[in-house]
Design a protein around this motif. Structure first.
Motif, mmCIF file in Angstrom:
data_model
loop_
_atom_site.group_PDB
_atom_site.id
_atom_site.type_symbol
_atom_site.label_atom_id
_atom_site.label_comp_id
_atom_site.label_asym_id
_atom_site.label_seq_id
_atom_site.Cartn_x
_atom_site.Cartn_y
_atom_site.Cartn_z
ATOM 1 N N ASP A 231 0.852 -1.191 0.000
ATOM 2 C CA ASP A 231 0.000 0.000 0.000
ATOM 3 C C ASP A 231 0.889 1.244 0.000
ATOM 4 O O ASP A 231 1.243 1.770 1.062
ATOM 5 C CB ASP A 231 -0.910 -0.001 1.228
ATOM 6 N N ASP A 233 0.298 4.281 -0.427
ATOM 7 C CA ASP A 233 -0.264 5.460 0.244
ATOM 8 C C ASP A 233 -0.117 5.394 1.763
ATOM 9 O O ASP A 233 -0.229 6.412 2.442
ATOM 10 C CB ASP A 233 -1.752 5.603 -0.102
ATOM 11 N N ALA A 234 0.125 4.199 2.288
ATOM 12 C CA ALA A 234 0.238 4.038 3.744
ATOM 13 C C ALA A 234 1.680 4.188 4.230
ATOM 14 O O ALA A 234 1.929 4.127 5.438
ATOM 15 C CB ALA A 234 -0.295 2.667 4.159
ATOM 16 N N GLN A 237 6.118 9.271 5.368
ATOM 17 C CA GLN A 237 7.123 10.093 4.698
ATOM 18 C C GLN A 237 8.212 10.481 5.706
ATOM 19 O O GLN A 237 8.341 11.626 6.121
ATOM 20 C CB GLN A 237 6.462 11.336 4.084
#
Length: 455
Positions: A231, A233-234, A237
Motif C-alpha cells: 500500500d 499510500d500508507a 514520509q
C-alpha cells in the motif's frame, strides 16, 4: 546573604606534565586518547610537532579552526586515521563519505531536518519519553548511561523510521556498546599508518557486531519495501522513505542508502544519549543548578503544552545541557588532513599533516574559558552565550560538515530532560564514579548508576 556553593568539577584526565614515550603514547591512544594531552595543549593557540604517524597540528585558536573548517574547507579532507576507524563501520554514510557521494547524501537528507519536519517530530519525541520514564515509577537504582541509549533509540526509531526498525532495543543497546568497544577505537597500526593489508585486531573483534547492525539495516529496508508494495499510500514520509526515494541513477546507490541508515541508527542516536547521561550526572552533583532547572521545567510545563516551544522557553535547562556538551562533547575530536600545504599566519601546515580540532581540548582551553574545568551552566545563560565565539564551542562541529541533526538533537534533549526532571529526581550513589573515555563518543567508563526517585 546566600553564598554560592563552589562549582562542581566533573571528572576528567589531568593534563600531562611530561611527554609520553612512543610505546606509551600508542597504549594511551588505544585505551583513552583523552589522557594523552599535556598542559601546554590547553594553553597554546596551536601545537605543531612531528609525531609517530607524521606531522601533527592541534588547532585551538578559534580563527584557525574557522580557517580549517570553513574559510579554506576545500583544502581539507577527512583525516586518514579517522577514516580507517569509521569507514569499516559507516562506509559511505554521511559522516565518512566525501566528494560527490557526500553531496548526494547531504542533499537527500536535508528535507528531513528542516525546521518544519523537526517540529513535527516533537510529539513523537514526547510520547516516547513519557512511555519510557514509566520504568522509574517505583524508584530504585539504574544505569542512566545505558537507559539513555535505550531512550534515544526509541525516539530515533519512532521519528526517523516510524517505529519500523528491525531488532530489539535491549540487544541493540548492548551491541552498540560492543561495537564502540572494538571497532570504535584507534588501532595502533592505524596510528603508525601501517599498510591496509596488515590485519587490525580491533576490526576482527568487531566483525560479529558489525554483521548484527548490517542485518538490522537489511531487514529494515525489506520491511519498508514490502510496505511500499502492499500500500504505497500508507508508507510514512520519514527519513527511511526519503532515503529510498533518493535511490536511483542520479541519487544514492542501495549501498549508500544502507550506509546512511546505519550511520543514524548507530552514531546518530549515540551522541545524544551520551550528552543526556552526562547532563543528568552533572546536575545531580550540582543540586543548586538542578533546583533551578526543575523550577523552570515545572513552570513551563504548567503553562505550555506544546513541546516545540520548550527549547526557547527553558533557557536554564538548555544551558545545563550546553554546559554538559562543553565538558563532555559527544564527538571529542574533529580530524582533517590538508590536500595541499599552506601557511596560516606564521603556522606552516604541511601536506598530509594530521590537523586535529578537538572540542575536548578547545572546550577546556585555559585562554578561552574562565574556570574551564567547572560545571557552570551560567556561561550559556541569555546574555552570556552571545559572548562565546562560534568557533570555541563545537559540540556539533562547524562548516559544510556541521552535524545535520543538531536541531533534532537539541529538541530531543530538551523534551527528554523536561519529562524526566519534571517527574523524577536523579541522584548519584557511592557507585557513581564515571571516567570519560574517548571511543567514537565521550563515554562514561563504569556507567552512570544513579538513584531515581519520583518527585
Amino acid at each position: 546573604m546566600d553564598v554560592q556553593p563552589a562549582p562542581f568539577i566533573p571528572p576528567a584526565p589531568k593534563p600531562r606534565t611530561t611527554p609520553p614515550s612512543t610505546l606509551e603514547m600508542i597504549r594511551i591512544v588505544y585505551r583513552n586518547p583523552l589522557e594523552l594531552w599535556g598542559e601546554h595543549t590547553y594553553n597554546e593557540p596551536w601545537i605543531s610537532a612531528n609525531g609517530v604517524g607524521g606531522h601533527l597540528i592541534v588547532a585551538n585558536d578559534p580563527a584557525l579552526i574557522r580557517h580549517v573548517l570553513v574559510d579554506n574547507a576545500r583544502n581539507y579532507k577527512m583525516a586518514t586515521v579517522r577514516q580507517k576507524i569509521l569507514r569499516p563501520i559507516l562506509r559511505d554514510g554521511l559522516l565518512t563519505a566525501e566528494g560527490e557521494v557526500w553531496k548526494r547524501s547531504r542533499k537527500a537528507m536535508a528535507p528531513v531536518f528542516t525546521p518544519r519536519h523537526i517540529f513535527g517530530f516533537a510529539q513523537p519525541m514526547l510520547r516516547r519519553t513519557q512511555d519510557f520514564v514509566t520504568r522509574y515509577e517505583d524508584g530504585g537504582t539504574s544505569d542512566i548511561a545505558h537507559d539513555m541509549t535505550l531512550l534515544t533509540y526509541d525516539i530515533l526509531a519512532e521519528t526517523l523510521f516510524s517505529g519500523e526498525i528491525s531488532g530489539e532495543p535491549g540487544s541493540f543497546a548492548n551491541e552498540i556498546d560492543r561495537l564502540f568497544e572494538t571497532m570504535g577505537r584507534v588501532d595502533p597500526l592505524d596510528l603508525l599508518r601501517a599498510p591496509d593489508w596488515l590485519p587490525r585486531l580491533t576490526r576482527i573483534r568487531g566483525r560479529k557486531t558489525m554483521a548484527y547492525f548490517r542485518k538490522i539495516v537489511t531487514d529494515t529496508v525489506k520491511m519498508r519495501e514490502a510496505k511500499f508494495k502492499r500500500d504505497p499510500d500508507a508508507v510514512p514520509q520519514d527519513f527511511l522513505t526519503l532515503l529510498l526515494k533518493a535511490e536511483g541513477p542520479d541519487g544514492l546507490t542501495r549501498a549508500e542508502v544502507e550506509d546512511n541508515i546505519i550511520t543514524f541508527i548507530g552514531a546518530g542516536h549515540e551522541t545524544t544519549a551520551r550528552a543526556l547521561g552526562w547532563t543528568l550526572y552533572c546536575l545531580a552533583e550540582s543540586p543548586w543548578e538542578r533546583n533551578r532547572v526543575e523550577q523552570e521545567i515545572d513552570q513551563v510545563l504548567a503553562r505550555e503544552p506544546d513541546p516545540t516551544k520548550w527549547l526557547d522557553a527553558m533557557p536554564f535547562t538548555r544551558a545545563a545541557f550546553d554546559e554538559a556538551l562543553r565538558l563532555y562533547p559527544p564527538a571529542p575530536s574533529i580530524n582533517r588532513e590538508p590536500i595541499e600545504p599552506e601557511m596560516w599566519k606564521d603556522l606552516h601546515i604541511p601536506k598530509h599533516a594530521a590537523v586535529l580540532v578537538m572540542p575536548w581540548v578547545v572546550h577546556r582551553h585555559r585562554k578561552l574559558w574562565d574556570r574551564p574545568d567547572a560545571f557552570l551552566p551560567e556561561r550559556f545563560h541569555p546574555g552570556n552565550r552571545e559572548k562565546i565565539d562560534r568557533f570555541q564551542y563545537l559540540p556539533f562541529g562547524a562548516g559544510p560538515r556541521v552535524c545535520i541533526g543538531a536541531s533534532f538533537a537539541m529538541q530531543e534533549a530538551i523534551i527528554a530532560l523536561a519529562i524526566m526532571l519534571s517527574r523524577f529526581r536523579f541522584d548519584t550513589t557511592a557507585e557513581t564514579k564515571p571516567w570519560p573515555v574517548q571511543k567514537l563518543t565521550t563515554q562514561p567508563q563504569g556507567g552512570l548508576p544513579m538513584q531515581v526517585t519520583p518527585r
